[in-house]
Design an enzyme around this catalytic site. Structure first.
Site, PDB file in Angstrom:
ATOM      1  N   LYS A   9     -77.478 -39.956 -42.473  1.00 40.62           N
ATOM      2  CA  LYS A   9     -76.616 -39.243 -41.534  1.00 40.62           C
ATOM      3  C   LYS A   9     -75.643 -40.203 -40.822  1.00 40.62           C
ATOM      4  O   LYS A   9     -75.841 -41.433 -40.860  1.00 40.62           O
ATOM      5  CB  LYS A   9     -77.504 -38.483 -40.532  1.00 40.62           C
ATOM      6  CG  LYS A   9     -78.350 -37.390 -41.200  1.00 40.62           C
ATOM      7  CD  LYS A   9     -79.166 -36.602 -40.183  1.00 40.62           C
ATOM      8  CE  LYS A   9     -80.012 -35.541 -40.867  1.00 40.62           C
ATOM      9  NZ  LYS A   9     -80.778 -34.714 -39.895  1.00 40.62           N
ATOM     10  N   TYR A  49     -76.505 -26.558 -43.917  1.00 39.53           N
ATOM     11  CA  TYR A  49     -77.502 -26.185 -42.912  1.00 39.53           C
ATOM     12  C   TYR A  49     -77.521 -24.684 -42.634  1.00 39.53           C
ATOM     13  O   TYR A  49     -77.923 -24.268 -41.540  1.00 39.53           O
ATOM     14  CB  TYR A  49     -77.261 -26.976 -41.620  1.00 39.53           C
ATOM     15  CG  TYR A  49     -77.834 -28.379 -41.645  1.00 39.53           C
ATOM     16  CD1 TYR A  49     -79.202 -28.597 -41.862  1.00 39.53           C
ATOM     17  CD2 TYR A  49     -77.035 -29.496 -41.438  1.00 39.53           C
ATOM     18  CE1 TYR A  49     -79.741 -29.876 -41.883  1.00 39.53           C
ATOM     19  CE2 TYR A  49     -77.566 -30.785 -41.454  1.00 39.53           C
ATOM     20  CZ  TYR A  49     -78.929 -30.962 -41.673  1.00 39.53           C
ATOM     21  OH  TYR A  49     -79.473 -32.227 -41.685  1.00 39.53           O
ATOM     22  N   ASN A 112     -81.393 -38.312 -36.320  1.00 37.94           N
ATOM     23  CA  ASN A 112     -82.641 -38.724 -36.969  1.00 37.94           C
ATOM     24  C   ASN A 112     -82.449 -39.380 -38.343  1.00 37.94           C
ATOM     25  O   ASN A 112     -83.273 -39.246 -39.230  1.00 37.94           O
ATOM     26  CB  ASN A 112     -83.645 -37.569 -36.994  1.00 37.94           C
ATOM     27  CG  ASN A 112     -83.122 -36.362 -37.735  1.00 37.94           C
ATOM     28  OD1 ASN A 112     -82.028 -36.407 -38.303  1.00 37.94           O
ATOM     29  ND2 ASN A 112     -83.893 -35.290 -37.754  1.00 37.94           N
ATOM     30  N   HIS A 115     -81.485 -37.022 -43.933  1.00 39.60           N
ATOM     31  CA  HIS A 115     -81.934 -35.687 -44.352  1.00 39.60           C
ATOM     32  C   HIS A 115     -82.580 -35.793 -45.728  1.00 39.60           C
ATOM     33  O   HIS A 115     -82.110 -36.552 -46.570  1.00 39.60           O
ATOM     34  CB  HIS A 115     -80.737 -34.734 -44.455  1.00 39.60           C
ATOM     35  CG  HIS A 115     -81.020 -33.545 -45.322  1.00 39.60           C
ATOM     36  ND1 HIS A 115     -81.685 -32.441 -44.855  1.00 39.60           N
ATOM     37  CD2 HIS A 115     -80.790 -33.312 -46.639  1.00 39.60           C
ATOM     38  CE1 HIS A 115     -81.826 -31.565 -45.849  1.00 39.60           C
ATOM     39  NE2 HIS A 115     -81.293 -32.069 -46.938  1.00 39.60           N
ATOM     40  N   GLU A 126     -78.840 -27.988 -52.769  1.00 41.28           N
ATOM     41  CA  GLU A 126     -78.112 -29.036 -52.049  1.00 41.28           C
ATOM     42  C   GLU A 126     -77.431 -30.015 -53.011  1.00 41.28           C
ATOM     43  O   GLU A 126     -76.303 -30.455 -52.763  1.00 41.28           O
ATOM     44  CB  GLU A 126     -79.078 -29.757 -51.098  1.00 41.28           C
ATOM     45  CG  GLU A 126     -79.507 -28.834 -49.963  1.00 41.28           C
ATOM     46  CD  GLU A 126     -80.703 -29.328 -49.158  1.00 41.28           C
ATOM     47  OE1 GLU A 126     -81.149 -30.476 -49.366  1.00 41.28           O
ATOM     48  OE2 GLU A 126     -81.199 -28.550 -48.309  1.00 41.28           O
TER      49      GLU A 126
HETATM   50  P1  RTP Z   1     -83.225 -32.252 -42.181  1.00 43.34           P
HETATM   51  O1  RTP Z   1     -83.017 -30.847 -42.690  1.00 43.34           O
HETATM   52  O2  RTP Z   1     -82.012 -32.795 -41.478  1.00 43.34           O
HETATM   53  O3  RTP Z   1     -83.763 -33.154 -43.232  1.00 43.34           O
HETATM   54  O4  RTP Z   1     -84.370 -32.240 -41.061  1.00 43.34           O
HETATM   55  P2  RTP Z   1     -85.770 -31.493 -41.124  1.00 43.34           P
HETATM   56  O5  RTP Z   1     -85.900 -30.715 -42.400  1.00 43.34           O
HETATM   57  O6  RTP Z   1     -86.811 -32.490 -40.808  1.00 43.34           O
HETATM   58  O7  RTP Z   1     -85.632 -30.495 -39.890  1.00 43.34           O
HETATM   59  P3  RTP Z   1     -84.929 -29.067 -39.829  1.00 43.34           P
HETATM   60  O8  RTP Z   1     -85.871 -28.152 -39.149  1.00 43.34           O
HETATM   61  O9  RTP Z   1     -84.394 -28.663 -41.160  1.00 43.34           O
HETATM   62  O10 RTP Z   1     -83.729 -29.338 -38.828  1.00 43.34           O
HETATM   63  C1  RTP Z   1     -82.481 -29.789 -39.281  1.00 43.34           C
HETATM   64  C2  RTP Z   1     -81.906 -30.788 -38.302  1.00 43.34           C
HETATM   65  O11 RTP Z   1     -81.529 -30.109 -37.112  1.00 43.34           O
HETATM   66  C3  RTP Z   1     -81.720 -30.963 -36.004  1.00 43.34           C
HETATM   67  N1  RTP Z   1     -82.575 -30.264 -35.059  1.00 43.34           N
HETATM   68  N2  RTP Z   1     -82.298 -30.178 -33.787  1.00 43.34           N
HETATM   69  N3  RTP Z   1     -82.378 -29.581 -31.018  1.00 43.34           N
HETATM   70  C4  RTP Z   1     -83.351 -29.156 -31.808  1.00 43.34           C
HETATM   71  O12 RTP Z   1     -84.278 -28.508 -31.398  1.00 43.34           O
HETATM   72  C5  RTP Z   1     -83.283 -29.464 -33.235  1.00 43.34           C
HETATM   73  N4  RTP Z   1     -84.151 -29.119 -34.161  1.00 43.34           N
HETATM   74  C6  RTP Z   1     -83.700 -29.615 -35.314  1.00 43.34           C
HETATM   75  C7  RTP Z   1     -82.374 -32.222 -36.482  1.00 43.34           C
HETATM   76  O13 RTP Z   1     -81.385 -33.236 -36.572  1.00 43.34           O
HETATM   77  C8  RTP Z   1     -82.897 -31.855 -37.855  1.00 43.34           C
HETATM   78  O14 RTP Z   1     -82.908 -32.956 -38.713  1.00 43.34           O
HETATM   79 MG    MG Z   2     -84.449 -29.383 -43.122  1.00 45.15          MG
END
Ligand code: RTP
Ligand code: MG
Length: 148
Positions: A9, A49, A112, A115, A126
């Protein structure tokens, strides 16, 4: 062989961490099939997303992902989705275990580092969004002459 989509990212690109993160993927024994430094537009970030479109953090997430170039990758290996999700660590870097990419390099949930696709289905979708077929390299790792 299974493939997944990984994206370093903008926070990690700005911090010059591309090499560190790619090293972990290579050291794990996974194979790079495609990679590019790439500035995503709003349309691509929103589509990527789209599962989070209703979430309160959606607009901020899209702004962040389009704030600078990302380093997009396709990686191949046995059980690669699960293996890379483990390597990446929990979504919130504050909770991610030390030894994981997010656990070792991140602090804030919104920034973070990386991804990784969360299923084979997401990976297919994707990879198709971020790369065209000509960018995906089908090749055999033939390193017996260099590695003992
Ligand atoms: P990613 O898709 O980016 O790999 O991350 P992930 O699967 O671990 O988490 P996901 O639930 O898919 O969330 C996507 C990205 O959204 C941001 N996020 N912000 N403010 C919040 O509560 C919140 N929750 C998620 C994070 O940057 C996350 O990587
Ligand atoms: Mg995710």
């Amino acid at each position: 062989m299974e493939r997944t989509f990984l994206m370093i990212k903008p926070d990690a690109v700005q911090r010059n961490l591309i090499g560190e993160v790619v090293s972990r993927i290579e050291n794990k024994g996974l194979k790079l099939v495609a990679a590019k430094l790439f500035q995503a537009n709003e349309e691509l970030a929103k589509e990527h997303y789209s599962e989070h479109v209703e979430k309160p953090f959606f607009n901020g997430l899209v702004d962040f992902i389009t704030s600078g170039p990302v380093f997009a990758m396709v990686v191949e290996g046995n059980n690669v989705v699960e293996v890379t999700r483990t390597l990446v660590g929990e979504t919130n870097p504050a909770k991610a275990a030390p030894g994981t990419i997010r656990g070792d390099y991140g602090v804030d949930l919104g920034r973070n580092i990386i991804h990784g696709s969360d299923s084979n289905e997401s990976a297919k979708r994707e990879i198709g969004l971020w790369f065209n077929d000509a960018e995906l390299n089908d090749y055999k790792l033939n390193n017996e002459a260099w590695v003992y």
